[in-house]
Design a protein around this motif. Structure first.
Motif, PDB file in Angstrom:
ATOM      1  N   THR A  66       0.865  -1.222  -0.051  1.00  0.00           N
ATOM      2  CA  THR A  66       0.005  -0.086   0.007  1.00  0.00           C
ATOM      3  C   THR A  66       0.930   1.286  -0.088  1.00  0.00           C
ATOM      4  N   THR A  67       2.197   1.161   0.192  1.00  0.00           N
ATOM      5  CA  THR A  67       2.921   2.606   0.233  1.00  0.00           C
ATOM      6  C   THR A  67       2.953   2.966  -1.271  1.00  0.00           C
ATOM      7  N   ALA A  68       3.685   4.084  -1.336  1.00  0.00           N
ATOM      8  CA  ALA A  68       3.719   4.801  -2.663  1.00  0.00           C
ATOM      9  C   ALA A  68       4.779   4.474  -3.515  1.00  0.00           C
ATOM     10  N   PRO A  69       4.304   4.606  -4.864  1.00  0.00           N
ATOM     11  CA  PRO A  69       5.266   4.210  -5.845  1.00  0.00           C
ATOM     12  C   PRO A  69       6.353   5.097  -5.923  1.00  0.00           C
ATOM     13  N   VAL A  70       7.533   4.793  -6.302  1.00  0.00           N
ATOM     14  CA  VAL A  70       8.938   5.618  -6.756  1.00  0.00           C
ATOM     15  C   VAL A  70       9.041   5.708  -8.232  1.00  0.00           C
ATOM     16  N   ASP A  71       9.791   6.882  -8.549  1.00  0.00           N
ATOM     17  CA  ASP A  71      10.058   6.848  -9.895  1.00  0.00           C
ATOM     18  C   ASP A  71      11.010   5.582 -10.557  1.00  0.00           C
ATOM     19  N   ALA A  72      10.147   4.889 -11.359  1.00  0.00           N
ATOM     20  CA  ALA A  72      10.636   3.515 -11.833  1.00  0.00           C
ATOM     21  C   ALA A  72      11.704   3.730 -12.518  1.00  0.00           C
ATOM     22  N   LYS A  74      14.222   5.943 -12.260  1.00  0.00           N
ATOM     23  CA  LYS A  74      15.273   6.075 -11.347  1.00  0.00           C
ATOM     24  C   LYS A  74      15.729   4.827 -10.701  1.00  0.00           C
ATOM     25  N   TYR A  75      14.673   4.183 -10.239  1.00  0.00           N
ATOM     26  CA  TYR A  75      14.910   2.794  -9.594  1.00  0.00           C
ATOM     27  C   TYR A  75      15.819   1.894 -10.667  1.00  0.00           C
ATOM     28  N   ARG A  76      15.335   1.558 -11.924  1.00  0.00           N
ATOM     29  CA  ARG A  76      15.996   0.860 -12.680  1.00  0.00           C
ATOM     30  C   ARG A  76      17.337   1.264 -12.787  1.00  0.00           C
ATOM     31  N   GLY A  77      17.601   2.617 -12.862  1.00  0.00           N
ATOM     32  CA  GLY A  77      18.951   3.128 -13.343  1.00  0.00           C
ATOM     33  C   GLY A  77      19.797   2.743 -12.111  1.00  0.00           C
ATOM     34  N   LEU A  78      19.395   2.726 -11.142  1.00  0.00           N
ATOM     35  CA  LEU A  78      20.093   2.578  -9.822  1.00  0.00           C
ATOM     36  C   LEU A  78      20.567   1.166  -9.878  1.00  0.00           C
ATOM     37  N   VAL A  79      19.409   0.339  -9.988  1.00  0.00           N
ATOM     38  CA  VAL A  79      19.612  -1.445  -9.898  1.00  0.00           C
ATOM     39  C   VAL A  79      20.748  -1.729 -10.849  1.00  0.00           C
ATOM     40  N   SER A 100      16.297  -6.635  -7.796  1.00  0.00           N
ATOM     41  CA  SER A 100      16.050  -6.555  -9.221  1.00  0.00           C
ATOM     42  C   SER A 100      14.433  -7.181  -9.639  1.00  0.00           C
ATOM     43  N   ARG A 101      14.020  -7.810  -8.957  1.00  0.00           N
ATOM     44  CA  ARG A 101      12.744  -8.422  -8.921  1.00  0.00           C
ATOM     45  C   ARG A 101      11.460  -7.704  -8.889  1.00  0.00           C
ATOM     46  N   PHE A 102      11.786  -6.314  -8.419  1.00  0.00           N
ATOM     47  CA  PHE A 102      10.745  -5.160  -8.167  1.00  0.00           C
ATOM     48  C   PHE A 102      10.867  -4.267  -9.207  1.00  0.00           C
ATOM     49  N   MET A 103      11.624  -4.350 -10.429  1.00  0.00           N
ATOM     50  CA  MET A 103      11.856  -3.441 -11.465  1.00  0.00           C
ATOM     51  C   MET A 103      10.518  -2.714 -11.914  1.00  0.00           C
ATOM     52  N   GLU A 104       9.385  -3.632 -12.092  1.00  0.00           N
ATOM     53  CA  GLU A 104       8.347  -3.309 -12.913  1.00  0.00           C
ATOM     54  C   GLU A 104       7.584  -2.264 -12.147  1.00  0.00           C
ATOM     55  N   GLN A 105       7.353  -2.142 -10.731  1.00  0.00           N
ATOM     56  CA  GLN A 105       6.788  -1.288 -10.131  1.00  0.00           C
ATOM     57  C   GLN A 105       6.918  -1.087  -8.676  1.00  0.00           C
ATOM     58  N   PRO A 106       8.195  -0.517  -8.663  1.00  0.00           N
ATOM     59  CA  PRO A 106       8.993  -0.098  -7.382  1.00  0.00           C
ATOM     60  C   PRO A 106       8.087   0.786  -6.419  1.00  0.00           C
ATOM     61  N   ILE A 107       8.178   0.493  -5.271  1.00  0.00           N
ATOM     62  CA  ILE A 107       7.816   1.256  -4.157  1.00  0.00           C
ATOM     63  C   ILE A 107       8.895   1.756  -3.428  1.00  0.00           C
ATOM     64  N   VAL A 108       8.362   2.418  -2.332  1.00  0.00           N
ATOM     65  CA  VAL A 108       9.354   3.439  -1.195  1.00  0.00           C
ATOM     66  C   VAL A 108      10.128   1.997  -0.502  1.00  0.00           C
ATOM     67  N   HIS A 110      10.952  -0.784  -1.758  1.00  0.00           N
ATOM     68  CA  HIS A 110      12.332  -1.361  -2.542  1.00  0.00           C
ATOM     69  C   HIS A 110      13.138  -0.355  -2.755  1.00  0.00           C
ATOM     70  N   LEU A 111      12.886   0.756  -2.749  1.00  0.00           N
ATOM     71  CA  LEU A 111      13.980   2.060  -2.902  1.00  0.00           C
ATOM     72  C   LEU A 111      14.836   2.198  -1.553  1.00  0.00           C
ATOM     73  N   ASN A 112      14.063   1.724  -0.654  1.00  0.00           N
ATOM     74  CA  ASN A 112      14.937   1.783   0.797  1.00  0.00           C
ATOM     75  C   ASN A 112      15.767   0.773   0.725  1.00  0.00           C
ATOM     76  N   ALA A 113      15.629  -0.505   0.283  1.00  0.00           N
ATOM     77  CA  ALA A 113      16.355  -1.705   0.187  1.00  0.00           C
ATOM     78  C   ALA A 113      17.712  -1.251  -0.421  1.00  0.00           C
ATOM     79  N   VAL A 114      17.428  -0.720  -1.770  1.00  0.00           N
ATOM     80  CA  VAL A 114      18.486  -0.184  -2.815  1.00  0.00           C
ATOM     81  C   VAL A 114      19.418   0.701  -1.787  1.00  0.00           C
ATOM     82  N   LYS A 115      18.812   1.801  -1.139  1.00  0.00           N
ATOM     83  CA  LYS A 115      19.713   2.643  -0.656  1.00  0.00           C
ATOM     84  C   LYS A 115      20.390   2.055   0.559  1.00  0.00           C
TER      85      LYS A 115
END
Length: 135
Positions: A66-72, A74-79, A100-108, A110-115
């Motif tokens: 239910t969390t907000a989506p992030v800029d896909a 940017k997420y794909r670029g970082l991953v 990498s499993r969550f590149m289709e519709q990343p949420i907050v 997922h981005l926190n895990a990348v950070k």
């Protein structure tokens, strides 16, 4: 080969496709320190606090949330950048594969895990692969 073809000796290899090559008496070390710094700067985390592990213990991420989506983009670029870093950093391969499993519709989350991975890289910039001579 030099008798048949025109060539010049450039000395020992020191940099190839973004990979730093350090050749010494004990072996060869492959690093991507400069590339890792560029990734951190790109993410705006050049001066972040480092952490000791690339992932939280028993981290569970889900596509349905239910969390907000992030800029896909940017997420794909970082991953994508992190996936290239795995060439010399096998210690982060599981964590990168997981996010990498969550590149289709990343949420907050997922981005926190990348950070978190980026914070780990900030603390381990000089890590790489070391291949010893003769053994």
């Amino acid at each position: 080969m030099s008798s048949r073809f025109k060539m010049s000796d450039l000395g020992l290899l020191c940099f190839y496709l973004g990979i730093e090559v350090q050749q010494g008496h004990d072996g060869i070390k492959l690093l991507q320190s400069a590339y890792a710094r560029k990734i951190l700067e790109r993410a705006g985390m050049g001066s972040c606090n480092p952490c000791h592990t690339p992932m939280e213990h028993r981290l569970k991420l889900s596509k349905a949330s239910t969390t907000a989506p992030v800029d896909a983009t940017k997420y794909r670029g970082l991953v994508g950048c992190l996936r290239y870093l795995v060439h010399t950093r096998p210690n982060i391969s599981f964590a990168i594969g997981y996010v990498s499993r969550f590149m289709e519709q990343p949420i907050v989350e997922h981005l926190n895990a990348v950070k978190r991975i980026l914070r780990y890289i900030a603390g381990t910039l000089d890590y790489g692969c070391h291949y010893k001579h003769g053994g």
